[in-house]
Design a protein around this motif. Sequence first.
Motif, PDB file in Angstrom:
ATOM      1  N   THR A  55       0.811  -1.217   0.000  1.00 34.37           N
ATOM      2  CA  THR A  55       0.000   0.000   0.000  1.00 34.37           C
ATOM      3  C   THR A  55       0.845   1.268   0.000  1.00 34.37           C
ATOM      4  N   GLN A  56       2.139   1.155   0.165  1.00 34.66           N
ATOM      5  CA  GLN A  56       3.023   2.322   0.207  1.00 34.66           C
ATOM      6  C   GLN A  56       3.705   2.545  -1.140  1.00 34.66           C
ATOM      7  N   GLY A  57       3.939   3.821  -1.479  1.00 38.68           N
ATOM      8  CA  GLY A  57       4.757   4.162  -2.641  1.00 38.68           C
ATOM      9  C   GLY A  57       4.016   4.360  -3.946  1.00 38.68           C
ATOM     10  N   TRP A  58       2.711   4.309  -3.946  1.00 36.85           N
ATOM     11  CA  TRP A  58       1.982   4.444  -5.203  1.00 36.85           C
ATOM     12  C   TRP A  58       1.711   5.896  -5.577  1.00 36.85           C
ATOM     13  N   GLY A  59       2.017   6.836  -4.703  1.00 37.23           N
ATOM     14  CA  GLY A  59       1.763   8.240  -5.001  1.00 37.23           C
ATOM     15  C   GLY A  59       3.002   8.985  -5.455  1.00 37.23           C
ATOM     16  N   THR A  60       4.002   8.270  -5.908  1.00 44.35           N
ATOM     17  CA  THR A  60       5.258   8.908  -6.293  1.00 44.35           C
ATOM     18  C   THR A  60       5.124   9.636  -7.627  1.00 44.35           C
ATOM     19  N   ILE A  61       6.079  10.504  -7.883  1.00 46.77           N
ATOM     20  CA  ILE A  61       6.103  11.240  -9.143  1.00 46.77           C
ATOM     21  C   ILE A  61       6.203  10.279 -10.318  1.00 46.77           C
ATOM     22  N   SER A  62       7.093   9.294 -10.218  1.00 48.54           N
ATOM     23  CA  SER A  62       7.262   8.361 -11.342  1.00 48.54           C
ATOM     24  C   SER A  62       5.972   7.592 -11.624  1.00 48.54           C
ATOM     25  N   TYR A  63       5.265   7.180 -10.587  1.00 46.92           N
ATOM     26  CA  TYR A  63       4.019   6.441 -10.789  1.00 46.92           C
ATOM     27  C   TYR A  63       2.977   7.322 -11.478  1.00 46.92           C
ATOM     28  N   LYS A  64       2.869   8.573 -11.057  1.00 48.82           N
ATOM     29  CA  LYS A  64       1.901   9.489 -11.671  1.00 48.82           C
ATOM     30  C   LYS A  64       2.258   9.757 -13.133  1.00 48.82           C
ATOM     31  N   VAL A  65       3.542   9.933 -13.412  1.00 45.57           N
ATOM     32  CA  VAL A  65       3.961  10.169 -14.798  1.00 45.57           C
ATOM     33  C   VAL A  65       3.643   8.952 -15.661  1.00 45.57           C
ATOM     34  N   VAL A  66       3.926   7.761 -15.149  1.00 49.18           N
ATOM     35  CA  VAL A  66       3.617   6.535 -15.901  1.00 49.18           C
ATOM     36  C   VAL A  66       2.140   6.485 -16.269  1.00 49.18           C
ATOM     37  N   LEU A  67       1.276   6.807 -15.317  1.00 51.80           N
ATOM     38  CA  LEU A  67      -0.162   6.722 -15.562  1.00 51.80           C
ATOM     39  C   LEU A  67      -0.679   7.791 -16.520  1.00 51.80           C
ATOM     40  N   LEU A  68      -0.101   8.985 -16.477  1.00 54.39           N
ATOM     41  CA  LEU A  68      -0.664  10.113 -17.199  1.00 54.39           C
ATOM     42  C   LEU A  68       0.071  10.513 -18.472  1.00 54.39           C
TER      43      LEU A  68
END
Length: 139
Positions: A117-130
Motif C-alpha cells: 500500500t506504500q509508494g503508489w503516489g510517487t512522481i514516477s508512478y503518476k507520470v507513468v499513468l498520465l
Amino acid sequence: MFKHILVPVDFSRKNKKAVDVAMRMASCSGASVTLLHVIQTVADVDFSELEAFYRRMENRAVRALDRLAASHKDPAVSIRKEIIFGDRVKEILKYVAARKVDVVVMNSHRIDPKNLTQGWGTISYKVVLLCPSPVMLVK
C-alpha cells in the motif's frame, strides 16, 4: 526509433542510473537527451513572493545539471539542460506534450512486497499513468 529522450532529474544518486540508460539508448539510436529539473513551487503562493528563493534554487540546479551532463559526455549524443518551475508531475507532462518527447526515462523506487500500500503516489508512478509517451522506469 527514439529521437528525443527526456530524463527528469532531482539530483539524487538514483538519477545516475536513469541518465546512464538514456545515454546508452541515445547513443544507439542517434537521439538527443534532455535533462529536465523541475523546481517545485509552493502552491497558492505567488511566484514573486518567493522569487529570490526560487532563483537561488535555480542557480544551484544549473550547476548540478552542468555536472550531471559533464559526467555523461558522448560526442554522438546531444544533451540539453532545462529548468522549469511548477508542480513536478504537471510540468513533466506539459514538457512531454510540448516538445514531442518520444520516451521518458526516469528512476523509480522498489515497492516493498510486504507493504504494497506504500509508494503508489510517487512522481514516477503518476507520470507513468498520465504520460502520453512511453515511460521507462529504472530501478
